[in-house]
Design a protein around this motif. Structure first.
Motif, short mmCIF file in Angstrom:
data_model
loop_
_atom_site.label_atom_id
_atom_site.label_comp_id
_atom_site.label_asym_id
_atom_site.label_seq_id
_atom_site.Cartn_x
_atom_site.Cartn_y
_atom_site.Cartn_z
N GLN A 6 49.15 28.31 124.36
CA GLN A 6 49.72 27.34 125.31
C GLN A 6 51.10 26.90 124.85
O GLN A 6 52.06 26.90 125.64
N VAL A 7 51.21 26.52 123.59
CA VAL A 7 52.50 26.02 123.09
C VAL A 7 53.51 27.16 123.01
O VAL A 7 54.69 26.97 123.29
N GLN A 79 54.10 22.43 113.80
CA GLN A 79 53.57 22.60 115.16
C GLN A 79 52.56 21.51 115.46
O GLN A 79 51.76 21.15 114.60
N CYS A 81 50.05 20.64 118.98
CA CYS A 81 49.70 21.04 120.34
C CYS A 81 48.43 20.31 120.77
O CYS A 81 47.49 20.19 119.99
N SER A 122 57.22 15.90 123.04
CA SER A 122 57.26 15.88 121.57
C SER A 122 58.23 14.82 121.07
O SER A 122 57.94 14.11 120.11
#
Length: 149
Positions: A6-7, A79, A81, A122
């Protein structure tokens, strides 16, 4: 791997000259394994009702003092997510809180993260967590002059 995909798809859509969607599960796992084994990294996972709904991947950035910079040892939030079906439920905030607990337990005084300009979610999450902007990076697309000849 669905969350990672997805990310990755989000980044490939917004920054196609940098990101692609061709990665394999094996390549993704190798990336995480390298971060964990070679960069003292870790992965935190969030689950709701037995379903994975988020993850956070972090690696250590450590360097000795050199001619320009002080020695440093800080965790990099590489990261984060959250499944699109679990947004606005506190999952990302809980991951950041668990991350900060781990960073403190490691005796580190600081963490950092970066995000692409398109990713306002983010940006808002990191600011909400108390992070503040530090470095500004810029880039420029150069004209393809060979196409004109």
């Amino acid at each position: 791997m669905p969350l990672l995909k997805q990310v990755q798809a989000l980044h490939a859509r917004h920054v196609p000259h940098r990101f692609h969607k061709n990665g394999t599960d094996e390549a993704y796992l190798a990336h995480f394994r390298h971060g964990i084994e070679e960069r003292s990294g870790f992965v935190l996972c969030a689950s709701t009702a037995g379903q994975d709904v988020g993850y956070l991947f972090a690696v250590l950035d450590a360097a000795e003092e050199d001619a320009f910079c002080c020695a440093r040892e800080e965790m990099v939030l590489d990261q984060i997510c959250v499944d699109c079906n679990a947004h606005r439920q506190g999952v990302a905030t809980a991951l950041i809180e668990a991350f900060e607990t781990r960073v403190s337990a490691l005796g580190l005084a600081r963490w950092r993260a970066s995000h692409w300009v398109f990713n306002q979610a983010s940006a808002a999450l990191l600011l909400k967590a108390g992070a503040r902007p530090g470095v500004m990076a810029v880039s420029k697309e150069m004209p393809n002059e060979s196409a004109d000849k």
